[in-house]
Structures are given as C-alpha cells and as structure tokens.
Design a protein around this motif. Structure first.
Motif, short mmCIF file in Angstrom:
data_model
loop_
_atom_site.label_atom_id
_atom_site.label_comp_id
_atom_site.label_asym_id
_atom_site.label_seq_id
_atom_site.Cartn_x
_atom_site.Cartn_y
_atom_site.Cartn_z
N LEU A 62 51.69 32.63 14.32
CA LEU A 62 52.20 33.76 13.58
C LEU A 62 52.05 35.01 14.15
CD1 LEU A 62 50.99 32.56 9.74
CD2 LEU A 62 53.11 32.62 10.71
N GLY A 63 52.75 36.05 13.77
CA GLY A 63 52.32 37.66 14.34
C GLY A 63 51.11 38.10 13.84
N SER A 64 50.54 37.31 12.65
CA SER A 64 49.22 37.86 12.24
C SER A 64 48.26 37.22 12.98
CB SER A 64 48.92 37.77 10.98
OG SER A 64 49.34 36.43 10.38
N THR A 65 48.47 36.02 13.71
CA THR A 65 47.18 35.47 14.36
C THR A 65 47.02 35.96 15.62
OG1 THR A 65 48.48 33.33 13.50
CG2 THR A 65 46.85 32.99 15.18
N LEU A 66 45.61 36.12 15.80
CA LEU A 66 45.10 36.77 17.04
C LEU A 66 45.25 35.56 18.15
CD1 LEU A 66 43.31 39.17 17.77
CD2 LEU A 66 41.15 37.70 17.51
N HIS A 67 45.34 36.21 19.35
CA HIS A 67 45.66 35.39 20.42
C HIS A 67 45.52 36.06 21.71
CE1 HIS A 67 49.71 37.06 19.93
NE2 HIS A 67 49.98 37.00 21.15
N GLY A 68 45.86 35.35 22.73
CA GLY A 68 46.18 36.18 24.13
C GLY A 68 46.17 35.06 25.21
N ALA A 69 46.79 35.59 26.49
CA ALA A 69 46.62 34.61 27.42
C ALA A 69 45.47 34.25 28.20
CB ALA A 69 47.74 35.01 28.50
N GLY A 70 45.00 33.01 28.32
CA GLY A 70 43.49 32.83 29.12
C GLY A 70 43.54 33.23 30.21
N ALA A 71 42.33 33.36 31.03
CA ALA A 71 42.18 33.70 32.42
C ALA A 71 42.80 32.49 33.29
CB ALA A 71 40.75 34.04 32.68
N ASN A 72 43.57 33.00 34.32
CA ASN A 72 43.84 31.79 35.19
C ASN A 72 43.03 31.63 36.35
OD1 ASN A 72 45.02 30.11 37.10
ND2 ASN A 72 47.20 30.96 36.80
N ARG A 73 41.99 30.61 36.22
CA ARG A 73 40.76 30.44 37.23
C ARG A 73 41.62 29.34 38.25
NH1 ARG A 73 38.67 30.29 32.34
NH2 ARG A 73 38.22 28.18 32.26
N SER A 74 42.51 28.83 38.22
CA SER A 74 43.05 27.88 38.93
C SER A 74 43.77 28.32 40.21
CB SER A 74 44.12 26.93 38.15
OG SER A 74 45.27 27.73 38.06
N ASN A 75 44.43 27.68 41.08
CA ASN A 75 45.21 28.12 42.33
C ASN A 75 46.62 27.90 41.96
OD1 ASN A 75 45.23 25.51 42.55
ND2 ASN A 75 44.06 25.54 44.35
N ILE A 76 47.04 27.63 40.67
CA ILE A 76 48.44 27.60 40.34
C ILE A 76 49.19 28.47 39.30
CG2 ILE A 76 48.79 24.99 40.82
CD1 ILE A 76 48.54 24.58 37.85
N VAL A 77 50.41 28.73 39.29
CA VAL A 77 50.97 29.76 38.44
C VAL A 77 51.13 29.12 37.16
CG1 VAL A 77 52.68 31.37 38.03
CG2 VAL A 77 51.93 31.07 40.40
N ARG A 78 50.61 29.58 36.04
CA ARG A 78 51.00 29.20 34.71
C ARG A 78 52.30 29.87 34.22
NH1 ARG A 78 49.80 31.47 29.11
NH2 ARG A 78 51.72 32.38 29.66
N GLU A 79 53.36 28.93 33.99
CA GLU A 79 54.64 29.73 33.43
C GLU A 79 55.07 29.34 32.06
OE1 GLU A 79 56.66 30.08 38.00
OE2 GLU A 79 57.45 28.40 36.67
N ALA A 80 55.69 30.11 31.14
CA ALA A 80 55.98 29.96 29.86
C ALA A 80 57.01 30.61 29.65
CB ALA A 80 54.91 30.16 29.07
N VAL A 81 58.08 30.26 28.51
CA VAL A 81 58.82 31.14 28.03
C VAL A 81 58.51 31.15 26.61
CG1 VAL A 81 61.07 31.00 26.85
CG2 VAL A 81 61.01 30.54 29.26
#
Ligand SMILES: O=C(O)CCC(=O)C(=O)O
Ligand SMILES: [Fe+2]
Length: 293
Positions: free
Chosen positions: A187-206
C-alpha cells in the motif's frame, strides 16, 4: 523478521486483497510466466544501459530509473493491465474515488554498492490526511531475482493505515525475496524502501502503481503518452493513463472527456458537458426545480 507462506498453486485475488489490507503487503507468486517477464526485460535492457544514474539521496546515485514504459515495450501493458491486480487496486482505492488511474510505470535498477534506500511511504508525495485514506497501491515486478544481498525491496509489515501515524519505532522490515513472474503488492501507507545491494549483480524491477483517480499522478501520463500514442491503446488502458474524466469534471478537455482526443475528427469547437456525481447531479437538479426552471 519475515519469511513468506509457501507458494500457493493458485491465487485468489480476495486472499491477496485481504492480506494487503491486513498486513500492508501481499505477494502473488508466479503471477506471470518468467518468459513473459524476460521479453519485457529484453526490451528494457538497452534503455537501462543508455540511462544515466539518478541524482539525489532519495533515488540514490547507484540506481537508474526511467518511466514511459508503455512506449518502451509492448509487453509493459501486460503488467499494467493484469486483471486481478487492477481489481485489487480498485478494491483498495474505490472507497475514495470514482475510478483509479495509473500513477507510474517505472523501471528501477539497483546497482552493486547502492546503500539502503530511505525507508518511506509513497503516500507522502501527497499532503492529504493520512491514516484514513489509502492513496496508492504499488506493485513491484522483479525482472531479476530479488535476494537479501542484491537489494530486494524491504517492507515493514504492519506499518500501514493508521500505523502510519504511530510514534515510535516502526515494525521491522523483511526482504521481499522473489523471482521474475512474482508480483509484490504494498500500500501507499506501507513503509518500505529498496535494500542495499551488497552483491555484484544489478537488481532490476518494474514498479507499477495505481492511485486515486483525482490525484496528480507521480508520472505525467499525458506527456508520457500524448494522444497520438494513446490512440494505439485499448480503451481501458487509455482510461487508466488519464483519457477519462473523473467526476466532477476533472481532467476534462474543453469540458468533455479527454478521450475525444483519441478519435479521428476532433471538432474545432466543443460544448462543455456536465460530468457530475449522482449526488451533485441531484443537488443541481433540486436547485433548478426550486427555481421553477
Ligand atoms: O526499488 C525498490 O525496491 C523500491 C523503490 C522505491 O520504493 C521508490 O523508489 O519509491
Ligand atoms: Fe517507494
């Protein structure tokens, strides 16, 4: 915290909508075949390559983002118009609007070295009353597997609704570990955020989000999809990106539904037509009647 229920062979959108309202999030496993997501990812790959990194601490300098996804790939519409998800968004949002609209369709890449994103609630882009109204339903569609190491979205379960007003520490976050084809709803009211990328690959999303039909959407859909382009959309998709009035009279063109711009012959002069909610139509009719007109 966390860990999800085992994947279910079939999903009921009532269950997904119920969980979304209860916990602020819900994951639909295997909503689309991974091959479908791969076709979209293939179209988006050169655009990720060509797009500069973002600027600013919210987006993050080790991330890339671009919008206008319906212009980038013909496969984007499959995600945006996923029927059960549109139905869930309507279930959540229609108590506060007549019709929902697309808020954004954006591709996001979180590159190795990206730090944890600022935990936030997407509803805070609008300054209206909070804790009573839901403004937005977000859907993250992973294009690559989401892992704890590569920056899977972090979701604070139970941080939604009235909890958005609570003082004190929010509930702990879990990492939305998922695969291409899964859909992560929150939901728009749900607290969230992208995690830290500690890997060596790119995380992709739509990310696809839907909001109340009377709000100013995050992405300017009329500029992303001007009438010449929106003419190629089916009527429901054109309506979702803004070629539809929201009663009363919002988003009109020359006083009529802006879908007029998608037709071949657009009159040079157009007479405005009321588009009122039933309660407003009744009030106006009563006023007329009292006037004896
Ligand atoms: O990429 C993600 O996992 C979340 C991004 C996000 O929440 C945002 O940019 O508003
Ligand atoms: Fe966000």
């Amino acid at each position: 915290m966390s860990i999800f229920a085992a994947p279910r062979p079939r999903f009921s959108h009532d269950d997904a909508a119920g969980q979304l309202m209860d916990t602020g999030w819900s994951i639909i496993r295997g909503a689309l075949a991974p091959e479908k997501i791969e076709r979209l990812a293939t179209d988006l790959r050169p655009i990720f390559e060509a797009t500069p990194y973002c600027t600013g601490d919210f987006y993050g300098a080790r991330t890339k983002r671009f919008g206008s996804l319906l212009r980038r790939s013909k496969h984007a519409a499959t995600l945006i118009q996923y029927p059960d998800i549109v139905a869930i968004a309507e279930h959540v949002l229609l108590p506060w609007c007549d019709t929902i609209q697309l808020n954004l369709a954006q591709a996001i890449a979180i590159h190795p070295g990206a730090p944890l994103q600022f935990p936030h609630r997407d509803q805070d882009m609008w300054e209206g009353v909070k804790g009573e109204v839901e403004y937005l339903v977000n859907v993250m569609w992973p294009l690559t597997s989401f892992t704890e190491e590569n920056g899977a979205t972090l979701i604070h379960s139970g941080s939604h609704g009235r909890e958005a007003l609570a003082d004190g520490a929010p509930p702990l976050a879990f990492s939305a570990v998922c695969d291409p084809g899964d859909a992560i709803l929150f939901l728009g009211s749900t607290l969230h955020g992208a995690g830290a990328n500690r890997s060596n690959i790119v995380r992709e999303a739509v990310v696809v989000s839907y909001c109340l039909g009377w709000l100013k959407p995050y992405e300017n859909q009329w500029l992303a999809y001007p009438p010449e382009f929106a003419r190629t959309f089916n009527p429901e998709l054109a309506a979702l990106v803004g070629y539809r009035q929201h009663r009363p009279n919002l988003g009109n063109f020359e006083g009529v539904c802006p879908s007029i711009l998608l037709q071949d012959d657009i009159p040079a002069h157009i007479g405005a037509i009321d588009a009122l909610r039933p309660d407003q139509r009744d009030a106006v009719a009563e006023h007329r009647r009292r006037q004896g007109a």
